[in-house]
Design an enzyme around this catalytic site. Sequence first.
Site, PDB file in Angstrom:
ATOM      1  N   HIS A  29      45.593  77.521  25.673  1.00  0.00           N
ATOM      2  CA  HIS A  29      45.660  76.544  24.521  1.00  0.00           C
ATOM      3  C   HIS A  29      44.280  76.503  24.054  1.00  0.00           C
ATOM      4  O   HIS A  29      43.857  75.614  23.264  1.00  0.00           O
ATOM      5  CB  HIS A  29      46.071  75.203  24.933  1.00  0.00           C
ATOM      6  CG  HIS A  29      47.274  75.180  25.311  1.00  0.00           C
ATOM      7  ND1 HIS A  29      48.002  74.228  26.097  1.00  0.00           N
ATOM      8  CD2 HIS A  29      48.384  76.058  25.108  1.00  0.00           C
ATOM      9  CE1 HIS A  29      49.182  74.192  26.429  1.00  0.00           C
ATOM     10  NE2 HIS A  29      49.761  75.389  25.648  1.00  0.00           N
ATOM     11  N   ASP A  38      38.860  72.538  28.720  1.00  0.00           N
ATOM     12  CA  ASP A  38      37.642  72.468  29.302  1.00  0.00           C
ATOM     13  C   ASP A  38      37.100  73.678  29.971  1.00  0.00           C
ATOM     14  O   ASP A  38      37.645  74.716  30.042  1.00  0.00           O
ATOM     15  CB  ASP A  38      37.637  71.077  30.151  1.00  0.00           C
ATOM     16  CG  ASP A  38      38.633  71.458  31.471  1.00  0.00           C
ATOM     17  OD1 ASP A  38      39.269  70.467  31.856  1.00  0.00           O
ATOM     18  OD2 ASP A  38      38.303  72.511  32.103  1.00  0.00           O
ATOM     19  N   TYR A  46      37.173  65.747  18.715  1.00  0.00           N
ATOM     20  CA  TYR A  46      37.079  66.812  19.660  1.00  0.00           C
ATOM     21  C   TYR A  46      35.456  66.920  20.093  1.00  0.00           C
ATOM     22  O   TYR A  46      35.197  67.324  21.178  1.00  0.00           O
ATOM     23  CB  TYR A  46      37.603  68.226  19.037  1.00  0.00           C
ATOM     24  CG  TYR A  46      39.083  68.350  19.041  1.00  0.00           C
ATOM     25  CD1 TYR A  46      39.906  67.913  17.818  1.00  0.00           C
ATOM     26  CD2 TYR A  46      39.553  69.005  20.249  1.00  0.00           C
ATOM     27  CE1 TYR A  46      41.184  67.821  18.060  1.00  0.00           C
ATOM     28  CE2 TYR A  46      41.067  69.110  20.306  1.00  0.00           C
ATOM     29  CZ  TYR A  46      41.824  68.706  19.414  1.00  0.00           C
ATOM     30  OH  TYR A  46      43.115  68.666  19.372  1.00  0.00           O
TER      31      TYR A  46
HETATM   32  P1  OAD Z   1      49.915  66.344  31.192  1.00  0.00           P
HETATM   33  O1  OAD Z   1      49.121  64.960  31.112  1.00  0.00           O
HETATM   34  O2  OAD Z   1      51.178  66.243  30.542  1.00  0.00           O
HETATM   35  O3  OAD Z   1      50.569  66.368  32.915  1.00  0.00           O
HETATM   36  C1  OAD Z   1      49.533  66.264  33.909  1.00  0.00           C
HETATM   37  C2  OAD Z   1      50.083  66.446  35.063  1.00  0.00           C
HETATM   38  O4  OAD Z   1      48.779  66.399  36.158  1.00  0.00           O
HETATM   39  C3  OAD Z   1      51.233  65.275  35.343  1.00  0.00           C
HETATM   40  O5  OAD Z   1      52.174  66.112  36.043  1.00  0.00           O
HETATM   41  C4  OAD Z   1      50.303  64.560  36.271  1.00  0.00           C
HETATM   42  O6  OAD Z   1      51.208  64.085  37.643  1.00  0.00           O
HETATM   43  C5  OAD Z   1      49.349  65.596  37.203  1.00  0.00           C
HETATM   44  N1  OAD Z   1      48.381  65.028  37.688  1.00  0.00           N
HETATM   45  C6  OAD Z   1      47.664  63.794  37.506  1.00  0.00           C
HETATM   46  N2  OAD Z   1      46.436  63.700  38.273  1.00  0.00           N
HETATM   47  C7  OAD Z   1      46.489  64.906  39.155  1.00  0.00           C
HETATM   48  C8  OAD Z   1      45.465  65.318  40.089  1.00  0.00           C
HETATM   49  N3  OAD Z   1      44.555  64.525  40.492  1.00  0.00           N
HETATM   50  N4  OAD Z   1      45.824  66.287  40.605  1.00  0.00           N
HETATM   51  C9  OAD Z   1      46.928  67.044  40.298  1.00  0.00           C
HETATM   52  N5  OAD Z   1      47.683  66.712  39.341  1.00  0.00           N
HETATM   53  C10 OAD Z   1      47.633  65.382  38.912  1.00  0.00           C
HETATM   54  O7  OAD Z   1      49.057  67.585  31.036  1.00  0.00           O
HETATM   55  P2  OAD Z   1      49.573  69.104  30.770  1.00  0.00           P
HETATM   56  O8  OAD Z   1      50.873  69.446  31.445  1.00  0.00           O
HETATM   57  O9  OAD Z   1      48.387  70.053  31.033  1.00  0.00           O
HETATM   58  O10 OAD Z   1      48.438  70.832  24.977  1.00  0.00           O
HETATM   59  O11 OAD Z   1      49.892  69.309  29.170  1.00  0.00           O
HETATM   60  C11 OAD Z   1      50.448  70.341  28.700  1.00  0.00           C
HETATM   61  C12 OAD Z   1      49.798  70.390  27.381  1.00  0.00           C
HETATM   62  O12 OAD Z   1      50.094  69.198  26.402  1.00  0.00           O
HETATM   63  C13 OAD Z   1      48.301  70.407  26.964  1.00  0.00           C
HETATM   64  O13 OAD Z   1      47.641  71.681  27.251  1.00  0.00           O
HETATM   65  C14 OAD Z   1      48.142  69.893  25.791  1.00  0.00           C
HETATM   66  C15 OAD Z   1      49.067  69.058  25.539  1.00  0.00           C
HETATM   67  O14 OAD Z   1      49.853  68.737  24.460  1.00  0.00           O
HETATM   68  C16 OAD Z   1      47.800  71.269  23.809  1.00  0.00           C
HETATM   69  O15 OAD Z   1      46.942  70.447  23.592  1.00  0.00           O
HETATM   70  C17 OAD Z   1      48.405  72.337  22.749  1.00  0.00           C
END
Ligand code: OAD
Length: 251
Positions: free
Chosen positions: A118, A103, A67
């Site tokens: 989160h 972040d 972290y």
């Molecule tokens: P993910 O990595 O699961 O999903 C990222 C999303 O962002 C995907 O749908 C990509 O297509 C999209 N993406 C990638 N580049 C992008 C860009 N330049 N502009 C817009 N979209 C883009 O991340 P999260 O959905 O945030 O939780 O994950 C949810 C949670 O899972 C996180 O908060 C974390 C993780 O486990 C905890 O740690 C509790």
Amino acid sequence: MGVPPPILDLARTARRVAVLTGAGMSAESGVPTFRDAQTGLWENVDATALATPEAWEDDPAKVWAWYQWRVALVRGVHPNAGHRALADWGHTARVQIVTQNVDDLHERAGSEEVVHLHGSLFSPRCTRCGRPVELPDPPRDALARLEPPSCPACGDDVRPGVVWFGEMLPQEPWEIATGSVRDAELLVVVGTSGVVYPAAGLPALARSHGVPVVEIDPRETDLGDRVDHSWRTTAAVGLPALVEALEHGRP
Ligand code: OAD
């Protein structure tokens, strides 16, 4: 970049906007997402090896080192044009950001209403007494192990201020998030794969209250059938184009 007219129309009339952001929001700042192939954190690190209470119990120094590496990474990057566009939009409408990200890029871009579902890399706390603790400067180089500091009050280990898999979300941010979504005139979802609940349930909550949902993501997500309009573009391209079109279109 042309903004899809149905999305622009919804944004034009919305005086109160809720924005749900995920890791994709920070991708163009250089912060890895979780599930993107090859580049996502979970592609290269076994999430259960680091982001769980069991991992912390098993080896606090390994988890704390990871972290603190992420703290150093975030400190070394900047908000992107998408973060800045959301902050600008907040000058002409009420924009309430509900982020899954740990972040501080929304805050650094100037957004004033931000809740972290989160937790945050920047709010470590004592494992035992829960007292917030000043974040120590991260090491210059990534380390495999780094002993966590001790709580100045009770002496127990200081832990990252983030939510781990299997942990409950902090209550107050969740209350604020559901209130923002219910009361919004538009929900914009940016950069989340929509696979982690309860955050992924917010688009359905919006629709159950008659709030239209727009998604900005370059790829198909799990939210497909829960959004009214999907715009296959990125955060740092789509959001500035949208806010620019809103400003131009203003009488
Ligand atoms: P993910 O990595 O699961 O999903 C990222 C999303 O962002 C995907 O749908 C990509 O297509 C999209 N993406 C990638 N580049 C992008 C860009 N330049 N502009 C817009 N979209 C883009 O991340 P999260 O959905 O945030 O939780 O994950 C949810 C949670 O899972 C996180 O908060 C974390 C993780 O486990 C905890 O740690 C509790």
